[in-house]
Scaffold this motif. Structure first.
Motif, mmCIF file in Angstrom:
data_model
loop_
_atom_site.group_PDB
_atom_site.id
_atom_site.type_symbol
_atom_site.label_atom_id
_atom_site.label_comp_id
_atom_site.label_asym_id
_atom_site.label_seq_id
_atom_site.Cartn_x
_atom_site.Cartn_y
_atom_site.Cartn_z
ATOM 1 N N VAL A 158 0.407 13.099 9.520
ATOM 2 C CA VAL A 158 0.009 12.620 8.199
ATOM 3 C C VAL A 158 -1.345 13.174 7.744
ATOM 4 O O VAL A 158 -1.780 12.893 6.617
ATOM 5 C CB VAL A 158 -0.020 11.081 8.141
ATOM 6 N N LYS A 159 -2.003 13.926 8.579
ATOM 7 C CA LYS A 159 -3.309 14.478 8.214
ATOM 8 C C LYS A 159 -3.209 15.309 6.940
ATOM 9 O O LYS A 159 -2.305 16.117 6.781
ATOM 10 C CB LYS A 159 -3.854 15.342 9.354
ATOM 11 N N GLY A 160 -4.151 15.065 6.037
ATOM 12 C CA GLY A 160 -4.161 15.796 4.773
ATOM 13 C C GLY A 160 -3.290 15.175 3.705
ATOM 14 O O GLY A 160 -3.365 15.566 2.535
ATOM 15 N N ARG A 161 -2.445 14.201 4.073
ATOM 16 C CA ARG A 161 -1.568 13.544 3.104
ATOM 17 C C ARG A 161 -1.888 12.058 2.947
ATOM 18 O O ARG A 161 -1.760 11.513 1.845
ATOM 19 C CB ARG A 161 -0.098 13.695 3.523
ATOM 20 N N PHE A 162 -2.273 11.406 4.027
ATOM 21 C CA PHE A 162 -2.562 9.970 4.009
ATOM 22 C C PHE A 162 -4.061 9.741 4.138
ATOM 23 O O PHE A 162 -4.756 10.490 4.836
ATOM 24 C CB PHE A 162 -1.864 9.261 5.163
ATOM 25 N N THR A 163 -4.540 8.678 3.483
ATOM 26 C CA THR A 163 -5.937 8.293 3.587
ATOM 27 C C THR A 163 -6.035 6.791 3.825
ATOM 28 O O THR A 163 -5.501 6.007 3.039
ATOM 29 C CB THR A 163 -6.717 8.650 2.316
ATOM 30 N N ILE A 164 -6.719 6.419 4.901
ATOM 31 C CA ILE A 164 -6.955 5.012 5.195
ATOM 32 C C ILE A 164 -8.337 4.633 4.666
ATOM 33 O O ILE A 164 -9.285 5.418 4.768
ATOM 34 C CB ILE A 164 -6.842 4.726 6.709
ATOM 35 N N MET A 210 -9.117 -1.657 12.402
ATOM 36 C CA MET A 210 -7.870 -1.827 11.671
ATOM 37 C C MET A 210 -7.013 -0.576 11.776
ATOM 38 O O MET A 210 -7.526 0.541 11.871
ATOM 39 C CB MET A 210 -8.150 -2.104 10.189
ATOM 40 N N GLY A 211 -5.704 -0.760 11.731
ATOM 41 C CA GLY A 211 -4.826 0.395 11.814
ATOM 42 C C GLY A 211 -3.542 0.213 11.023
ATOM 43 O O GLY A 211 -3.134 -0.910 10.735
ATOM 44 N N TRP A 212 -2.939 1.335 10.668
ATOM 45 C CA TRP A 212 -1.598 1.360 10.082
ATOM 46 C C TRP A 212 -0.642 2.001 11.072
ATOM 47 O O TRP A 212 -0.964 3.036 11.659
ATOM 48 C CB TRP A 212 -1.583 2.171 8.784
ATOM 49 N N GLY A 223 7.661 13.960 -2.236
ATOM 50 C CA GLY A 223 6.546 14.484 -3.012
ATOM 51 C C GLY A 223 5.772 13.431 -3.765
ATOM 52 O O GLY A 223 4.689 13.711 -4.299
ATOM 53 N N GLY A 224 6.287 12.233 -3.800
ATOM 54 C CA GLY A 224 5.644 11.147 -4.509
ATOM 55 C C GLY A 224 4.545 10.477 -3.704
ATOM 56 O O GLY A 224 4.228 10.901 -2.587
ATOM 57 N N SER A 225 3.976 9.419 -4.287
ATOM 58 C CA SER A 225 2.869 8.709 -3.667
ATOM 59 C C SER A 225 3.102 7.207 -3.678
ATOM 60 O O SER A 225 3.791 6.691 -4.563
ATOM 61 C CB SER A 225 1.562 9.010 -4.414
ATOM 62 N N LEU A 226 2.504 6.545 -2.713
ATOM 63 C CA LEU A 226 2.470 5.094 -2.653
ATOM 64 C C LEU A 226 1.132 4.675 -2.071
ATOM 65 O O LEU A 226 0.526 5.423 -1.292
ATOM 66 C CB LEU A 226 3.594 4.527 -1.774
ATOM 67 N N ARG A 227 0.701 3.474 -2.425
ATOM 68 C CA ARG A 227 -0.511 2.902 -1.848
ATOM 69 C C ARG A 227 -0.167 1.555 -1.232
ATOM 70 O O ARG A 227 0.242 0.628 -1.930
ATOM 71 C CB ARG A 227 -1.580 2.725 -2.911
ATOM 72 N N LEU A 228 -0.348 1.470 0.065
ATOM 73 C CA LEU A 228 -0.124 0.222 0.773
ATOM 74 C C LEU A 228 -1.423 -0.566 0.862
ATOM 75 O O LEU A 228 -2.506 0.007 0.962
ATOM 76 C CB LEU A 228 0.398 0.487 2.182
ATOM 77 N N SER A 229 -1.293 -1.889 0.835
ATOM 78 C CA SER A 229 -2.439 -2.776 1.002
ATOM 79 C C SER A 229 -2.153 -3.761 2.119
ATOM 80 O O SER A 229 -1.000 -4.112 2.370
ATOM 81 C CB SER A 229 -2.721 -3.554 -0.292
ATOM 82 N N CYS A 230 -3.210 -4.200 2.766
ATOM 83 C CA CYS A 230 -3.087 -5.215 3.819
ATOM 84 C C CYS A 230 -4.227 -6.207 3.628
ATOM 85 O O CYS A 230 -5.398 -5.872 3.847
ATOM 86 C CB CYS A 230 -3.163 -4.566 5.188
ATOM 87 N N ALA A 231 -3.869 -7.407 3.195
ATOM 88 C CA ALA A 231 -4.864 -8.458 3.011
ATOM 89 C C ALA A 231 -5.031 -9.216 4.318
ATOM 90 O O ALA A 231 -4.043 -9.598 4.953
ATOM 91 C CB ALA A 231 -4.428 -9.405 1.905
ATOM 92 N N ALA A 232 -6.282 -9.412 4.715
ATOM 93 C CA ALA A 232 -6.584 -10.049 5.993
ATOM 94 C C ALA A 232 -7.218 -11.414 5.773
ATOM 95 O O ALA A 232 -8.075 -11.574 4.900
ATOM 96 C CB ALA A 232 -7.509 -9.166 6.807
ATOM 97 N N PHE A 233 -6.798 -12.372 6.595
ATOM 98 C CA PHE A 233 -7.302 -13.730 6.479
ATOM 99 C C PHE A 233 -7.636 -14.279 7.861
ATOM 100 O O PHE A 233 -7.007 -13.930 8.845
ATOM 101 C CB PHE A 233 -6.243 -14.645 5.839
ATOM 102 N N LEU A 280 -3.750 2.103 2.554
ATOM 103 C CA LEU A 280 -3.247 3.390 3.018
ATOM 104 C C LEU A 280 -2.683 4.118 1.801
ATOM 105 O O LEU A 280 -1.638 3.734 1.271
ATOM 106 C CB LEU A 280 -2.170 3.230 4.085
ATOM 107 N N GLN A 281 -3.408 5.134 1.361
ATOM 108 C CA GLN A 281 -2.937 5.974 0.269
ATOM 109 C C GLN A 281 -2.067 7.069 0.864
ATOM 110 O O GLN A 281 -2.529 7.833 1.716
ATOM 111 C CB GLN A 281 -4.113 6.589 -0.495
#
Length: 124
Positions: free
Chosen positions: A63-69, A34-36, A15-25, A80-81
């Motif tokens: 993940v539809k409705g729960r994750f946002t890219i 881009m994809g997760w 039920g919790g949340s996390l936000r992933l980040s991907c730094a590109a160089f 990725l929220q």
């Protein structure tokens, strides 16, 4: 040299949340698709969400409705929220990039560059 660096993983209760980040160089970020992706122990890597150069998004049904890219082209960063996390979301999460402008896919085979991954663990 294309480099992708993920961060933001961790342990969270169901039920919790996390936000992933991907730094590109090392490349023209805004022109790439881009994809997760994620890979759970004993399972194949699967597509979670993708976004192409014009901002069009695509999600796996699970993940539809729960994750946002999303992405910040000024910061060369992909996000990725993840909300309402479930135990079955537990996996190593990877970001990926491909130079084919205007193309977005959830297939592993379509992406040329990959990060090292960040672990997400959801306890039930």
């Amino acid at each position: 040299q294309v480099q992708l660096v993920e961060s933001g993983g961790g342990s969270v209760q169901s039920g919790g949340s996390l936000r992933l980040s991907c730094a590109a160089f090392g490349y023209a970020y805004s022109s790439y698709c881009m994809g997760w992706f994620r890979q759970a122990p004993g399972k194949e890597r699967e597509g979670v969400a993708s976004i192409n150069s014009d901002g069009t998004t695509r999600y796996a049904d699970s993940v539809k409705g729960r994750f946002t890219i999303s992405q910040d082209n000024a910061k060369n960063t992909l996000y990725l929220q993840m909300n309402n996390l479930k135990h079955e979301d537990t996996a190593m999460y990877y970001c990926a990039a491909d130079p084919r402008v205007g193309y977005f896919s959830l297939r592993v085979m379509d992406y040329k560059f990959w990060g090292q991954g960040t672990q997400v663990t959801v306890s039930s």
